[in-house]
Design an enzyme around this catalytic site. Structure first.
Site, PDB file in Angstrom:
ATOM      1  N   ASN A 152       0.806  -1.229   0.000  1.00 53.89           N
ATOM      2  CA  ASN A 152       0.000   0.000   0.000  1.00 53.89           C
ATOM      3  C   ASN A 152       0.837   1.276   0.000  1.00 53.89           C
ATOM      4  O   ASN A 152       0.439   2.282  -0.584  1.00 53.89           O
ATOM      5  CB  ASN A 152      -1.006  -0.017   1.151  1.00 53.89           C
ATOM      6  CG  ASN A 152      -0.358  -0.090   2.498  1.00 53.89           C
ATOM      7  OD1 ASN A 152       0.784  -0.528   2.627  1.00 53.89           O
ATOM      8  ND2 ASN A 152      -1.057   0.363   3.509  1.00 53.89           N
ATOM      9  N   GLU A 249       4.484  -4.385  11.946  1.00 52.70           N
ATOM     10  CA  GLU A 249       3.466  -3.360  11.665  1.00 52.70           C
ATOM     11  C   GLU A 249       2.346  -4.055  10.906  1.00 52.70           C
ATOM     12  O   GLU A 249       2.462  -4.301   9.704  1.00 52.70           O
ATOM     13  CB  GLU A 249       4.070  -2.244  10.794  1.00 52.70           C
ATOM     14  CG  GLU A 249       5.130  -1.413  11.495  1.00 52.70           C
ATOM     15  CD  GLU A 249       4.559  -0.527  12.578  1.00 52.70           C
ATOM     16  OE1 GLU A 249       3.333  -0.401  12.679  1.00 52.70           O
ATOM     17  OE2 GLU A 249       5.361   0.035  13.339  1.00 52.70           O
ATOM     18  N   CYS A 283      -3.351   0.952   6.619  1.00 58.47           N
ATOM     19  CA  CYS A 283      -3.492   0.057   7.765  1.00 58.47           C
ATOM     20  C   CYS A 283      -4.162   0.722   8.957  1.00 58.47           C
ATOM     21  O   CYS A 283      -4.895   0.094   9.700  1.00 58.47           O
ATOM     22  CB  CYS A 283      -2.122  -0.457   8.162  1.00 58.47           C
ATOM     23  SG  CYS A 283      -0.969   0.883   8.427  1.00 58.47           S
ATOM     24  N   GLU A 457       7.782   2.236  14.623  1.00 57.84           N
ATOM     25  CA  GLU A 457       8.582   2.902  13.609  1.00 57.84           C
ATOM     26  C   GLU A 457       8.529   4.400  13.909  1.00 57.84           C
ATOM     27  O   GLU A 457       7.625   4.884  14.585  1.00 57.84           O
ATOM     28  CB  GLU A 457       8.013   2.620  12.209  1.00 57.84           C
ATOM     29  CG  GLU A 457       8.113   1.151  11.869  1.00 57.84           C
ATOM     30  CD  GLU A 457       7.925   0.831  10.396  1.00 57.84           C
ATOM     31  OE1 GLU A 457       6.871   1.150   9.846  1.00 57.84           O
ATOM     32  OE2 GLU A 457       8.860   0.248   9.808  1.00 57.84           O
TER      33      GLU A 457
HETATM   34  P1  NAD Z   1       0.775  -9.500   3.314  1.00 59.12           P
HETATM   35  O1  NAD Z   1       0.774  -9.920   4.715  1.00 59.12           O
HETATM   36  O2  NAD Z   1       0.056 -10.340   2.331  1.00 59.12           O
HETATM   37  O3  NAD Z   1       2.263  -9.373   2.765  1.00 59.12           O
HETATM   38  C1  NAD Z   1       3.206  -8.523   3.383  1.00 59.12           C
HETATM   39  C2  NAD Z   1       4.593  -8.916   2.945  1.00 59.12           C
HETATM   40  O4  NAD Z   1       4.955 -10.150   3.549  1.00 59.12           O
HETATM   41  C3  NAD Z   1       4.765  -9.133   1.438  1.00 59.12           C
HETATM   42  O5  NAD Z   1       5.997  -8.614   1.042  1.00 59.12           O
HETATM   43  C4  NAD Z   1       4.755 -10.645   1.313  1.00 59.12           C
HETATM   44  O6  NAD Z   1       5.444 -11.124   0.183  1.00 59.12           O
HETATM   45  C5  NAD Z   1       5.475 -11.047   2.581  1.00 59.12           C
HETATM   46  N1  NAD Z   1       5.217 -12.408   3.041  1.00 59.12           N
HETATM   47  C6  NAD Z   1       4.083 -13.150   2.885  1.00 59.12           C
HETATM   48  N2  NAD Z   1       4.233 -14.349   3.475  1.00 59.12           N
HETATM   49  C7  NAD Z   1       5.474 -14.379   4.030  1.00 59.12           C
HETATM   50  C8  NAD Z   1       6.202 -15.348   4.775  1.00 59.12           C
HETATM   51  N3  NAD Z   1       5.677 -16.530   5.089  1.00 59.12           N
HETATM   52  N4  NAD Z   1       7.455 -15.024   5.183  1.00 59.12           N
HETATM   53  C9  NAD Z   1       7.997 -13.821   4.899  1.00 59.12           C
HETATM   54  N5  NAD Z   1       7.359 -12.869   4.195  1.00 59.12           N
HETATM   55  C10 NAD Z   1       6.098 -13.144   3.756  1.00 59.12           C
HETATM   56  O7  NAD Z   1       0.224  -8.004   3.345  1.00 59.12           O
HETATM   57  P2  NAD Z   1      -0.167  -7.084   2.104  1.00 59.12           P
HETATM   58  O8  NAD Z   1      -1.427  -7.657   1.524  1.00 59.12           O
HETATM   59  O9  NAD Z   1       0.996  -6.853   1.248  1.00 59.12           O
HETATM   60  O10 NAD Z   1      -0.494  -5.703   2.824  1.00 59.12           O
HETATM   61  C11 NAD Z   1      -1.709  -5.423   3.431  1.00 59.12           C
HETATM   62  C12 NAD Z   1      -1.662  -5.656   4.922  1.00 59.12           C
HETATM   63  O11 NAD Z   1      -0.599  -4.926   5.492  1.00 59.12           O
HETATM   64  C13 NAD Z   1      -2.898  -5.187   5.633  1.00 59.12           C
HETATM   65  O12 NAD Z   1      -3.278  -6.125   6.624  1.00 59.12           O
HETATM   66  C14 NAD Z   1      -2.477  -3.900   6.287  1.00 59.12           C
HETATM   67  O13 NAD Z   1      -3.223  -3.537   7.409  1.00 59.12           O
HETATM   68  C15 NAD Z   1      -1.063  -4.175   6.606  1.00 59.12           C
HETATM   69  N6  NAD Z   1      -0.307  -2.935   6.726  1.00 59.12           N
HETATM   70  C16 NAD Z   1       0.136  -2.538   7.959  1.00 59.12           C
HETATM   71  C17 NAD Z   1       0.826  -1.340   8.105  1.00 59.12           C
HETATM   72  C18 NAD Z   1       1.323  -0.872   9.447  1.00 59.12           C
HETATM   73  O14 NAD Z   1       2.218  -0.045   9.487  1.00 59.12           O
HETATM   74  N7  NAD Z   1       0.809  -1.335  10.559  1.00 59.12           N
HETATM   75  C19 NAD Z   1       1.075  -0.549   6.997  1.00 59.12           C
HETATM   76  C20 NAD Z   1       0.618  -0.983   5.756  1.00 59.12           C
HETATM   77  C21 NAD Z   1      -0.062  -2.182   5.638  1.00 59.12           C
END
Ligand code: NAD
Length: 483
Positions: A152, A249, A283, A457
């Site tokens: 995002n 996060e 998020c 962060e």
């Molecule tokens: P996601 O969890 O699908 O993926 C996040 C990252 O993790 C990607 O780079 C993915 O390739 C990697 N990943 C997936 N499985 C893994 C594994 N087993 N081991 C290591 N890495 C792995 O999330 P997304 O769909 O890319 O993003 C959306 C989510 O992120 C939402 O839930 C949102 O709330 C959250 N988010 C949180 C913040 C925050 O700062 N708190 C900010 C932005 C997004």
């Protein structure tokens, strides 16, 4: 419209390709066009990234903090100079409107580089008097850190993780989301141009398997993940096996509490910012808007008027206020939540479906009369879908706001300053706003409680998460041993 980088990865100061890795197609979600084709990192690329980071980190940690800072500030300047072209790339990668990417994405990344560049030289230890003896502490780098990003805010996330890591003497290997792999490569180029030694910021592409290979490597000291709760649980567990440091996060289902005495115009504007910016893919969004019954009708009227005026369309047109979702998969997920909300009896105030014939566009959507048990009040939608719930008393609103496994963010709108601080003190959330929402300046720590994460962060708090303390006892006299 192509945005093909020179190669898929950036390792040890240069672009690296290995076509043996599975293909990643980068899709511009406004049209569905493939704009770049990359490959996931193979074991050989991952090894090169880890080995070069481990090699470069020692010398970097031994470099004077002001020199490290100078490089980070130069990188920030380069980002600002190139912001228009970087914003365009971010828009192609994510589909977010250029109106947003010009002011929010890379500029906030540059802020982090400036901030942590300025902060690093001020970080020191303490001296602890112990009578004749004394002790002192040194705040040392952790070593090789792994950053894993969500789709995002891909470039902001790359900067928010690498800025404190590098400022404090660490190396970082960054794995962007496979959905948005392009921005981090530009950051790697900029770092080299700014004078960062090769190997200190490596970018490797790939899906979850590449992330887990990095997190499991014995050379890695820390992992910082931005992603969903289920991914966070997996990565945290993997990191635990090696007792590595973590920052998580993760997702949220954050509440905004709007009391009868609030400015309706401000509360409506904030609720819209906290649900519709980046087409709702933020998020910390305030996706449960609790409105006190006395102002419910007025609130919904203004909300519907202002929401209907949102301009959807071509993300590269500067007047466009909302672009598509990041992908077809995200579109299907969000439309599914909208249908579930209708089926569960929420009142549709506006929007409620896909927009346009092409691309992953969803109408900005508001549901009223949402109750706590409904799916849209419990699960993270990650799309432009606002749930409005009503309440009678402060105690009730706080209890219901806290009745979630998430704890990322929360907001309160009221003219009563005593109530504002009391409510915030009772809300279970890591990042809160009073009469504002979703502003995340780098000076302020950001992060979640409960399932939404661990660590912080930004702000001074990030120093703790990219360094460790060494305690040194200094004996000043004879050793008093009983043997
Ligand atoms: P996601 O969890 O699908 O993926 C996040 C990252 O993790 C990607 O780079 C993915 O390739 C990697 N990943 C997936 N499985 C893994 C594994 N087993 N081991 C290591 N890495 C792995 O999330 P997304 O769909 O890319 O993003 C959306 C989510 O992120 C939402 O839930 C949102 O709330 C959250 N988010 C949180 C913040 C925050 O700062 N708190 C900010 C932005 C997004």
């Amino acid at each position: 419209m192509m945005a093909q980088p020179k190669a898929s990865h950036f390792v040890d100061g240069q672009y690296v390709e290995d076509k043996a890795g599975p293909v990643i197609e980068v899709i511009y979600p406004a049209t569905g066009a493939v704009i770049a084709v990359l490959h996931e990192a193979t074991a050989a690329v991952i090894e090169q990234a880890l080995a070069s980071a481990a090699r470069a980190q020692g010398l970097w940690a031994a470099t004077r903090p002001v020199e490290r800072a100078r490089i980070l500030r130069r990188a920030a300047d380069l980002i600002r100079e190139r912001n228009p072209e970087l914003a365009r790339l971010e828009t192609l990668d994510t589909g977010k409107p250029i109106q947003e990417t010009l002011v929010a994405d890379w500029p906030s990344g540059a802020d982090a580089l400036e901030y942590f560049g300025g902060l690093a030289p001020t970080v020191g230890g303490e001296t602890i008097p112990l009578g004749r003896d004394f002790a002192y502490t040194i705040r040392e780098a952790l070593g090789v850190c792994v950053g894993i990003g969500a789709w995002n805010y891909p470039s902001q996330i790359a900067c928010w993780k690498s800025a404190p890591a590098l400022a404090l003497g660490n190396a970082m290997i960054f794995k962007p989301s496979e959905v948005t792999p392009l921005g981090a490569l530009k950051l790697a180029e900029i770092f080299i141009e700014a004078g960062l030694p090769a190997g200190l910021f490596n970018v490797v592409q790939g899906r979850g398997m590449v992330g887990s290979a990095l997190v499991s490597d014995a050379r890695v000291a820390k992992v910082s993940l931005t992603g969903s709760v289920p991914t966070g649980q997996k990565v945290y567990a993997l990191a635990a096996a090696g007792v590595r440091h973590v920052t998580m996060e993760l997702g949220g289902k954050s509440p905004i509490l709007v009391f009868d005495d609030a400015s309706i115009e401000d509360a409506v504007g904030a609720a819209m910012l906290g649900n519709f910016y980046s087409a709702g893919q933020v998020c910390s969004n305030g996706t449960r808007v609790f409105v006190q019954k006395g102002i419910k009708a007025k609130f919904l009227k203004r909300l519907a008027e202002r929401t209907a005026a949102i301009k959807l369309g071509d993300p590269l047109d500067e007047t466009t206020q909302m672009g598509p979702l990041v992908s077809g998969a995200q579109l299907a997920k969000v439309l599914g939540y909208i249908e579930t909300a209708k089926a569960e009896g929420a009142t549709l105030v506006c929007g409620g479906g896909q927009a346009g014939a092409e691309g992953a566009f969803v109408q900005p959507t508001v549901f009223a009369d949402v109750t706590d048990g409904m799916t849209i009040a419990q699960e993270e939608v990650f799309g432009p879908v606002m749930a409005v719930l009503d309440f009678d008393t402060e105690e009730e609103a706080v209890a219901r706001a806290n009745a979630t496994e998430f704890g990322l963010a929360a907001g309160v709108f009221t003219a009563d300053i005593t109530r504002a601080h009391r409510v915030i003190s009772n809300l279970q959330a890591g990042t809160c706003w009073i009469n504002a929402y979703n502003l995340t300046p780098v000076e302020m720590p950001f992060g979640g409680s409960k399932l939404s994460g661990v660590g912080r962060e930004n702000g001074h708090a990030a120093v703790e998460h990219y360094s460790q303390i060494k305690s040194v006892y200094v004996g000043m006299g004879p050793v008093d041993a009983p043997y």
